[in-house]
Design an enzyme around this catalytic site. Sequence first.
Site, PDB file in Angstrom:
ATOM      1  CB  CYS A   1      -0.886   0.023   1.239  1.00 54.54           C
ATOM      2  SG  CYS A   1      -1.820  -1.502   1.459  1.00 54.54           S
TER       3      CYS A   1
ATOM      4  CG  LEU B   1      -2.406  -4.190  -3.669  1.00 66.39           C
ATOM      5  CD1 LEU B   1      -2.968  -3.880  -5.046  1.00 66.39           C
ATOM      6  CD2 LEU B   1      -0.981  -4.701  -3.800  1.00 66.39           C
ATOM      7  CB  ALA B   2      -7.846  -4.940  -1.195  1.00 70.00           C
TER       8      ALA B   2
ATOM      9  CG  ASN C   1       3.414  -0.422   2.508  1.00 68.87           C
ATOM     10  OD1 ASN C   1       2.844  -1.367   1.966  1.00 68.87           O
ATOM     11  ND2 ASN C   1       4.623  -0.033   2.163  1.00 68.87           N
ATOM     12  N   GLY C   2       1.885  -2.956   4.602  1.00 65.80           N
ATOM     13  CA  GLY C   2       2.604  -4.172   4.967  1.00 65.80           C
ATOM     14  C   GLY C   2       1.733  -5.387   5.143  1.00 65.80           C
TER      15      GLY C   2
ATOM     16  CG  ASP D   1      -2.462  -8.152   7.201  1.00 70.93           C
ATOM     17  OD1 ASP D   1      -3.337  -7.642   6.480  1.00 70.93           O
ATOM     18  OD2 ASP D   1      -1.260  -7.956   7.030  1.00 70.93           O
TER      19      ASP D   1
ATOM     20  CB  VAL E   1      10.577 -10.284 -17.740  1.00 72.45           C
ATOM     21  CG1 VAL E   1      11.648  -9.905 -16.738  1.00 72.45           C
ATOM     22  CG2 VAL E   1      10.455  -9.206 -18.817  1.00 72.45           C
TER      23      VAL E   1
ATOM     24  CB  THR F   1      23.440  -2.745 -10.317  1.00 75.96           C
ATOM     25  OG1 THR F   1      23.918  -1.988  -9.242  1.00 75.96           O
ATOM     26  CG2 THR F   1      24.550  -3.485 -11.016  1.00 75.96           C
TER      27      THR F   1
ATOM     28  NE  ARG G   1      24.064  -1.459 -16.274  1.00 76.72           N
ATOM     29  CZ  ARG G   1      25.358  -1.788 -16.214  1.00 76.72           C
ATOM     30  NH1 ARG G   1      25.728  -2.881 -15.548  1.00 76.72           N
ATOM     31  NH2 ARG G   1      26.251  -1.040 -16.803  1.00 76.72           N
TER      32      ARG G   1
ATOM     33  CB  SER H   1      10.461 -11.942  -5.667  1.00 73.31           C
ATOM     34  OG  SER H   1      11.533 -11.716  -6.537  1.00 73.31           O
ATOM     35  N   GLY H   2      12.766 -13.951  -5.052  1.00 76.20           N
ATOM     36  CA  GLY H   2      13.928 -14.554  -4.408  1.00 76.20           C
ATOM     37  C   GLY H   2      14.981 -13.596  -3.866  1.00 76.20           C
TER      38      GLY H   2
END
Lengths: 620, 590
Positions: free
Chosen positions: B2, B51-52, B75-76, B98, B267, B316, B319, B341-342
């Site tokens: 959010c 953002l729900a 936000n979290g 939450d 991507v 970086t 990029r 994501s990693g």
Amino acid sequence: MCGILAVLGCADVSLAKRARIIELSRRLRHRGPDWSGIHCFQDCYLAHQRLAIMDPASGDQPLYNEDKTVVVTVNGEIYNHEELRAKLQSHKFRTGSDCEVIAHLYEEYGEEFVDMLDGMFSFVLLDTRDKSFIAARDAIGITPLYLGWGLDGSVWFSSEMKALSDDCERFISFPPGHIYSSKTGGLRRWYNPPWYSESIPSTPYDPLALREAFEKAVIKRLMTDVPFGVLLSGGLDSSLVAAVASRHLAETKVAKQWGSQLHTFCIGLEGSPDLRAAKEVADYLGTLHHEFHFTVQEGIDALEEVIYHTETYDVTTIRASTPMFLMSRKIKSLGVKMVLSGEGSDEIFGGYLYFHKAPNKEEFHRETCRKIKALHLYDCLRANKATSAWGVEARVPFLDKSFINLAMDLDPEWKMVKRDLGRIEKWVIRNAFDDDKQPYLPKHILYRQKEQFSDGVGYSWIDGLKDYASQHVSDAMLMNASFVYPENTPTTKEGYFYRTIFEKFFPKICKQYPREHYDNKRIEDLAGIHQLSISGHLHNAARSTVPGGPSVACSTAKAVEWDAAWSKNLDPSGRAALGVHDAAYEDVPEKTTVTANPIAANGFAVTGAVEFATASPASA
Amino acid sequence: MCGILAVLGCSDDSQAKRVRVLELSRRLRHRGPDWSGLHQFGGNYLTHQRLAIIDPASGDQPLYNEDKSIVVTVNGEIYNHEQLRKSLANHKFRTGSDCEVIAHLYEEHGENFVDMLDGVFSFVLLDKRDNSFIVARDAIGVTSLYIGWGLDGSVWISSEMKGLNDDCEHFEAFPPGHLYSSKEHGFKRWYNPVWFSESIPSTPFDPLALRKAFENAVIKRLMTDVPFGVLLSGGLDSSLVSSVTARHLAGTKAAEQWGTQLHSFCVGLEGSPDLKAGKEVADYLGTVHHEFHFTVQDGIDAIEDVIYHIETYDVTTIRASTPMFLMSRKIKSLGVKMVISGEGSDELFGGYLYFHKAPNKEEFHQETCRKVKALHQYDCLRANKATSAWGLEVRVPFLDKEFINVAMSIDPEWKMIKRDQGRIEKWVLRKAFDDEENPYLPKHILYRQKEQFSDGVGYSWIDGLKAHAAQHVTDKMMQNAARIYPHNTPTTKEGYYYRMIFERFFPQNSARLTVPGGPSVACSTAKAIEWDAQWSNNLDPSGRAALGVHASAYEHATVPASLSAGKSAAEMNKKARIIKVPSQGVIIST
């Protein structure tokens, strides 16, 4: 909806110009959040922001013909694209996009193909072989389009004013039903239906034909590859759209992907008439109904954005756009990308309450013609831009070309309001869907008179707006209004307040100023975008794109003549002014309160009608 | 994610100020497209763009305690919120969000509750009873946060710099793991794990404990009420995330609502190494795989937007952000709101190639500590802002508090690269998931060295950026770079070009100070450059040509052929289902 921006014949073909056009195109990104595209050919730029409704996987724009000599950027839906494709057997299509036919039709028929398109659209087509271009807008102006000219001789087209207002010396609202051709250098009307001449038709009323035409109009609008729903306020028009859509949903392709249960959406202040009426209809139809409640404060907090997005200072439009704008955000957050809506019916059938006072069928008919021709400045503009602000597409079946032809070919005698015959406003469409065996809607809904304008979302909405505006606009300001705003001078504090916001975003004079300039920062903030440079020019085109003139309860200026009393009270809403709502005909005991009404004391005999209406909702 | 913006102790409580705060809050709307909220209390404004993800129907913010005396804008994601709710049995909750626990925890425990939260967060909490407030940011800085001060004495808090840079006299990045308290007029660090001191740990490597900790970290991140997916570049980290997610998806609430098939996204430029590697892993795991292709021109056209969104001029980062930014838009357009994501693994395990040259385990460990502490300026910033630009939330299980504790307490001797014992970079992590019976990944993927940095999306991406920058930046401009940009002077044309764009959006001095600088080789800290005398001569921020430590640089192949040919679980009744989403992208005709 998508957002298109095209600049043709630019003197400047530098990398910086490309960056500037990408930047301007971003101002339309709310219309097409899913992907962007730009095609540059010499000094011509065609940009696109895409909302993917048909063929999400491959339909990114601009689109091309086979050898890529014809490029087109389109905002719209072509409902008969499959039929048109079938006609273009010799052509090879690159995508599943409904809009791709435009490039091929042009190749096949030249500039004369626009009337073959059944749908809503704005497009710019570039023929790279002779570097000519055309631009066109749909018949009624369901999709917005603006046309501008740069000092360097460039011609600009944009879905919304905000993408060209800073870079064009002059710009106008692109007239609906028209085509612009670079070869002739001008605009000409491609849309020439019989009703356009405003002569009085004499075809007798055929309820079943009208019903069938409307059903077809709804069915063709169920073409989608993504989840959709219906805006349902519970009034006649939205209820009919919902009833017909839910009846035909099961047969469609979309139902296989997204389920055969129709989603319906309604917004209002807590406890508002619309919420109640819509729930009743949703229950009857068995839709998956979503109710959104907003507070007056939330609406007020959104006003600046609403004006930025709808690009108007018209009072009724802003009042009605705000709840629609808020609701669209919620609809989008549920993953719904397209909604059907009931705009256009009031114009075609004379549904506004002031039509009760139409002196004869000729006047009645001409007023409906005038109203339809002006739709692109009012309800079409609202419905399109309030939803597009959040990447939601609105489709309006009442404005189907064939349906309009049929409805406007009807002897207007049938549309006239006749209390003695039990015919209230829009009787022809009510009666067309009055099916005893297989009812579309229960009779009391089919024949009910509902709140008009923005009253339905809750009476305190408009009162709240007026209160808020009066905190910002003093009597002295209003007194000098004609000097500050000689064009379309605001006559109320509310109108003045909206105007000040509008002028901040779309100023009449923008000098060359640095990027820190406050107004432009505001535009950036609203758009959620950013600008690297502002190259403004002197212009005064923005405010001229908005209509004005006297009106009572949404009438045209001409219809104000229908009742001598009206010209004295030009409140744009109908609540207190007309005295023609059903309840006003009845001799109800509450009449005593009417005499206590200050407006009544001003000489309006039957005011306060709506208050009665809520006390006893009329059902014929 | 959010977007939050708060203005506290403002001298102006007029309508005009309210309108201004609303306007600034809208600059964060991309982070929270679903709804907005503003709570005003005198000269205090707490705004939220939502953002729900959890409880879409009722969780609009700001949030309150029972009597609304405490207001919080967050936000979290709080992964242990259900557990915390149970510990607050006497509290009545208003929503299913939450984040609502934060208001109640404060009521119960005062300012000292932050370490009880397991998750990622930035929040502002206003206590209307005494007009005090606190602000906090998660341990590592997975969520972004900035703090600023206005001339009128007001304190400003914003998820992104763009929400406050025009209205603050001074501003800076809010330090991760810290709490700002109005009562104490200052910051204090609430995050005090053992590893923070950088002392050298001695716990022996326990593969199963590490595996378990990571699995837990992934599982708790499957908490969602909306469709989600994984970012899969085909490298070790994203492949592990995908593998563990795919394995545990079936049991979750999310699977009941959205199906048990995992969506994965990759991507790259047409034919790039990542696309190939991502597809291979997706085939093995049987995910619904989406490939997005972009062109160099697509990327270049997006650069300005990328810099505006991620608010950095670090080469970086830009990029790597650009492909992620483009992919996020496509992901969002498919209706997906959250991705796993990693990020973080390379920092925790010393996965960057320059770690090959770490002289001893002490240096190795301290460098990992420095890298983890700096994550909020680099990969966290990129991952958060490149996705949030399109209303997409990213979750990073490697940066789970518990997992970090486990990973950072391992004797760094185990993390060291030892060619002679067949240990390549991140060997401890590879080993932890090397399960013969029930393989997470085929061995050749588990032990493969992949392109680092942005090379994986296609080699011509970086070359294209450099060529484009060279068109905009002349040699003469470079000569004067130190005079124009005395702070963090750009040393390449590419860096200069990014800097020009950054300065146009964020012209304030405070803004340029939020971005890290200093010498670096292949993402190292300045300190690690000392590891090899030659490095200081070649400060290309990418590692491609600089290091000479990639497997191919060694004489013998890293991975024995027997391992590469390891049995694929795809053969074991998992059928690969790939939906390729070809993106024609932005078509350019020149």
